[in-house]
Design an enzyme around this catalytic site. Structure first.
Site, PDB file in Angstrom:
ATOM      1  N   CYS A  55      30.948  19.667  52.418  1.00  0.00           N
ATOM      2  CA  CYS A  55      31.403  20.525  53.517  1.00  0.00           C
ATOM      3  C   CYS A  55      32.744  21.180  53.206  1.00  0.00           C
ATOM      4  O   CYS A  55      33.042  22.262  53.719  1.00  0.00           O
ATOM      5  CB  CYS A  55      31.578  19.703  54.801  1.00  0.00           C
ATOM      6  SG  CYS A  55      30.535  18.276  54.981  1.00  0.00           S
ATOM      7  N   ASP A  87      31.376  13.004  58.603  1.00  0.00           N
ATOM      8  CA  ASP A  87      30.502  12.132  59.377  1.00  0.00           C
ATOM      9  C   ASP A  87      29.315  11.605  58.597  1.00  0.00           C
ATOM     10  O   ASP A  87      28.905  10.455  58.777  1.00  0.00           O
ATOM     11  CB  ASP A  87      30.004  12.880  60.614  1.00  0.00           C
ATOM     12  CG  ASP A  87      31.113  13.102  61.627  1.00  0.00           C
ATOM     13  OD1 ASP A  87      32.270  12.779  61.308  1.00  0.00           O
ATOM     14  OD2 ASP A  87      30.829  13.597  62.728  1.00  0.00           O
ATOM     15  N   CYS A 128      33.806  20.611  58.087  1.00  0.00           N
ATOM     16  CA  CYS A 128      33.056  19.448  58.536  1.00  0.00           C
ATOM     17  C   CYS A 128      33.408  19.111  59.979  1.00  0.00           C
ATOM     18  O   CYS A 128      34.554  19.254  60.400  1.00  0.00           O
ATOM     19  CB  CYS A 128      33.340  18.251  57.631  1.00  0.00           C
ATOM     20  SG  CYS A 128      32.213  16.867  57.933  1.00  0.00           S
ATOM     21  N   ASP A 129      32.420  18.631  60.676  1.00  0.00           N
ATOM     22  CA  ASP A 129      32.387  18.411  62.120  1.00  0.00           C
ATOM     23  C   ASP A 129      33.717  18.463  62.870  1.00  0.00           C
ATOM     24  O   ASP A 129      34.018  19.405  63.577  1.00  0.00           O
ATOM     25  CB  ASP A 129      31.708  17.072  62.406  1.00  0.00           C
ATOM     26  CG  ASP A 129      30.246  17.089  61.995  1.00  0.00           C
ATOM     27  OD1 ASP A 129      29.790  18.117  61.478  1.00  0.00           O
ATOM     28  OD2 ASP A 129      29.559  16.078  62.173  1.00  0.00           O
ATOM     29  N   LYS A 130      34.546  17.412  62.754  1.00  0.00           N
ATOM     30  CA  LYS A 130      35.729  17.311  63.608  1.00  0.00           C
ATOM     31  C   LYS A 130      36.854  18.233  63.149  1.00  0.00           C
ATOM     32  O   LYS A 130      37.789  18.506  63.906  1.00  0.00           O
ATOM     33  CB  LYS A 130      36.243  15.865  63.655  1.00  0.00           C
ATOM     34  CG  LYS A 130      35.188  14.859  64.036  1.00  0.00           C
ATOM     35  CD  LYS A 130      34.451  15.235  65.309  1.00  0.00           C
ATOM     36  CE  LYS A 130      33.239  14.375  65.556  1.00  0.00           C
ATOM     37  NZ  LYS A 130      32.132  14.559  64.595  1.00  0.00           N
ATOM     38  N   CYS A 200      26.411  20.569  56.685  1.00  0.00           N
ATOM     39  CA  CYS A 200      25.000  20.301  56.996  1.00  0.00           C
ATOM     40  C   CYS A 200      24.341  21.522  57.625  1.00  0.00           C
ATOM     41  O   CYS A 200      24.903  22.164  58.509  1.00  0.00           O
ATOM     42  CB  CYS A 200      24.898  19.107  57.934  1.00  0.00           C
ATOM     43  SG  CYS A 200      25.565  17.580  57.241  1.00  0.00           S
ATOM     44  N   GLU A 450      29.348   7.959  66.342  1.00  0.00           N
ATOM     45  CA  GLU A 450      28.029   8.574  66.432  1.00  0.00           C
ATOM     46  C   GLU A 450      26.973   7.567  66.008  1.00  0.00           C
ATOM     47  O   GLU A 450      27.249   6.642  65.244  1.00  0.00           O
ATOM     48  CB  GLU A 450      27.943   9.812  65.534  1.00  0.00           C
ATOM     49  CG  GLU A 450      28.811  10.958  66.033  1.00  0.00           C
ATOM     50  CD  GLU A 450      28.710  12.195  65.144  1.00  0.00           C
ATOM     51  OE1 GLU A 450      28.115  12.107  64.060  1.00  0.00           O
ATOM     52  OE2 GLU A 450      29.250  13.242  65.533  1.00  0.00           O
ATOM     53  N   SER A 476      25.241  12.287  66.692  1.00  0.00           N
ATOM     54  CA  SER A 476      25.371  13.380  65.741  1.00  0.00           C
ATOM     55  C   SER A 476      24.635  14.595  66.266  1.00  0.00           C
ATOM     56  O   SER A 476      23.656  14.479  67.015  1.00  0.00           O
ATOM     57  CB  SER A 476      24.776  12.953  64.400  1.00  0.00           C
ATOM     58  OG  SER A 476      24.532  14.067  63.576  1.00  0.00           O
TER      59      SER A 476
END
Length: 573
Positions: A55, A87, A128-130, A200, A450, A476
């Site tokens: 990511c 994650d 990436c996510d956060k 992702c 998650e 997630s």
């Protein structure tokens, strides 16, 4: 240089202007800057780039490309890095407790670096996510002219002539546990599911928040769905660097852009894309930074009237690359605006309104990914808010792709994810049960983990739509099935979820938006008297500090009061 700037009015004057700043300037000369470069505005290029996961691996190069745009616009770029917790790698073990905490660390670290060095504007790169909401939170907190750039998604893997993502790998773990495939198949899939750089590929948290970046107006139009490996990402970075100088010249700031109406637009996009339930956690946290009261229930109200229009994984068929090729986020917003579902008069980082940006987009009737809002996949959104006796402060569920929207069954209680995952792997879960995983909330975990490992294993076992799962933790964006998260009050606060016992009947209705524990109040009152809180394992360090400060999931699980308690705004120093 296209702009001329008066540094006496900018934050960087504190480190570069006047005889008393000679010691400060000496450091800039040490790094090779010229007198002319020191006299220009200082622009932060904040990168979440690192080697932790694909990511993030292209972010530093994109941030470096943005230098050219900043210089073209008359600024002096200053790059620095922040952390991420990825994650997919943190999932399913104690490392996931660090994930949500990292959002606050990212926002704090960007804030502190900008404050400490008195930067005038900010271009933030995250993958990436956060790191996406963390970066945007810092922009709203600092309120200097800012642009958010997403690093881009990964290209889909190919396995047995079909597109696959990392979620397929999580799910095959359950399939293997059910003795439904050989170990060789697990290894074969894991080697091809993630073919290179990028986040992702499905409409999981990273891509959901990337869509939010465009919908809320902090990102350049149709920039965030471009996959990470595409060379056009470099051009996007350069354009972002140049455009932030235009924002600085016009003094257009994030809080001018991210109004309450802009947050409503963002919530629409989360629901219309069947996006991650984490969107309902991050939008309130971002709103807190702008001094806007926009909690889980506000998000859920928007979800109720939003058609589900983008056929994206995990509930649908396609990935981010396909959405980009179909026309991107602005193609989706084109049809939503036409149906009166967006506020077109919101300002964006282009200096124009969202509606003006959308006017430049032509609807593509030939693509298959984005449905016309007149004829959506389903008439209401892919994400639903719930409330009831089990969750007086709300809960959230993704219904995109689900066939069953009601569920009633006996509770099966676990006090941490590991216990639940073990029961799934041992095939001890029974059809019709409602799995409760508690003490995983922001305080109780701490860190609000998650549960993708558990939910994916259930799907691999063929139980994904035969059970429900409820937690005060999170899911997630890759989770699918009847999985309800963000239950509040959390167990650690003595919420009703802490009082559930094995065999209690729980009723969920995602159409009506209800989630109820069917136990007499007198019985619950007796249980409440006997209840004692569970002590977590963290008595010091970052997780201890987070647990002490974090607020409820309903309000974004934030750790400070936000803009409503400000005595000054950094941008005005």
């Amino acid at each position: 240089m296209t702009n001329r700037f008066d540094k006496s009015r900018l934050p960087s004057r504190h480190v570069s202007v006047g005889p008393e700043r000679a010691p400060h300037r000496s450091y800039y000369y040490a790094m090779g800057l010229t007198e002319a470069e020191i006299a220009r505005p200082f622009v932060a290029l904040a990168s979440a780039g690192n080697d932790s996961a694909p990511c993030n691996t292209t972010l530093d190069a994109q941030a470096d490309a943005a230098r050219r745009g900043v210089e073209q616009g008359g600024g002096t770029p200053r790059r620095f890095n922040t952390i991420t917790v990825t994650d997919g790698i943190a999932m399913g073990h104690q490392g996931m407790k660090s994930s949500l905490v990292s959002r606050e660390v990212i926002a704090d670290s960007v804030e502190l670096s900008v404050r400490g060095h008195c930067y005038d504007a900010l271009v933030g790169f995250a993958g990436c996510d956060k790191s996406l909401p963390g970066m945007m939170m810092s922009m709203l907190r600092l309120n200097i002219p800012s642009i958010f750039v997403y690093g881009g998604s990964i290209l889909p893997g190919r396995y047995h002539d079909r597109d696959v993502t990392v979620v397929d790998v999580f799910e095959i773990v359950g399939k293997y546990a059910a003795h439904a495939c050989p170990l060789e198949e697990v290894h074969a899939l894991e080697k091809v599911a993630c073919p290179g750089h990028g986040a992702c590929g499905g409409q999981y948290t990273a891509n959901t928040m990337a869509c939010v970046g465009e919908a809320i107006g902090l990102s350049l139009p149709n920039s965030n769905m471009v996959p990470a490996p595409y060379t056009s990402r470099e051009q996007i970075a350069v354009a972002a660097g140049a455009q932030v100088m235009e924002l600085l010249a016009k003094n257009i700031r994030p809080r001018d852009i991210c109004t309450r109406e802009a947050f409503e637009n963002a919530a629409r996009i989360v629901a219309a894309t069947g996006g991650s339930t984490n969107g309902a956690l991050h939008l309130p946290a971002m709103a807190n930074e702008a001094g806007i009261d926009f909690d889980l229930f506000d998000v859920a109200e928007i979800f109720k009237t939003t058609p589900y229009c983008a056929d994206l994984k995990p509930g649908g068929q396609y990935v981010a690359k396909d959405m980009y090729e179909a026309g991107g986020v602005y193609m989706l917003m084109k049809t939503l605006l036409a149906e009166g579902l967006l506020h077109g008069d919101c300002l964006t980082v282009t200096g124009r309104t969202l509606g003006e940006n959308i006017d430049e987009v032509t609807w593509n009737p030939d693509q298959k990914v984005i449905y016309d809002a007149k004829t959506p996949i389903t008439p209401t959104g892919g994400v639903v808010g719930l409330k009831g006796s089990l969750a007086p402060e709300g809960a959230i569920v993704k219904v995109a792709g689900m066939h069953r929207l009601q569920f009633e069954g006996p509770a099966r209680c676990f006090d941490c994810e590991e216990e639940a995952f073990q029961a799934v792997e041992n095939r001890e879960i029974r059809e019709g049960e409602v799995i409760i995983i508690r003490y995983e909330g922001p305080k109780g975990g701490p860190g609000m983990r998650e549960m993708l490992s558990t939910t994916a294993a259930l799907y691999g076992l063929g139980m994904g739509e035969k059970v429900a799962l409820i937690t005060d933790g999170r899911f997630s964006g890759g989770t699918r099935g009847f999985c309800i998260g963000h239950v509040g009050p959390e167990a650690a606060e003595g919420g009703p979820i802490a009082l559930v016992e094995d065999g209690d009947t729980i009723r969920i209705d995602a159409e009506a938006g209800t989630i109820d524990l069917l136990v007499d109040e007198a019985v619950l009152a007796e249980r409440r008297k006997a209840w004692t809180g569970r002590v977590n394992d963290y008595g010091s360090g970052a997780l201890w500090r987070y647990a002490r400060n974090v607020g409820p999931a309903r309000k974004g699980a934030v750790t400070h009061p936000g803009a409503t308690a400000e005595r000054h705004v950094y941008a005005d120093i």
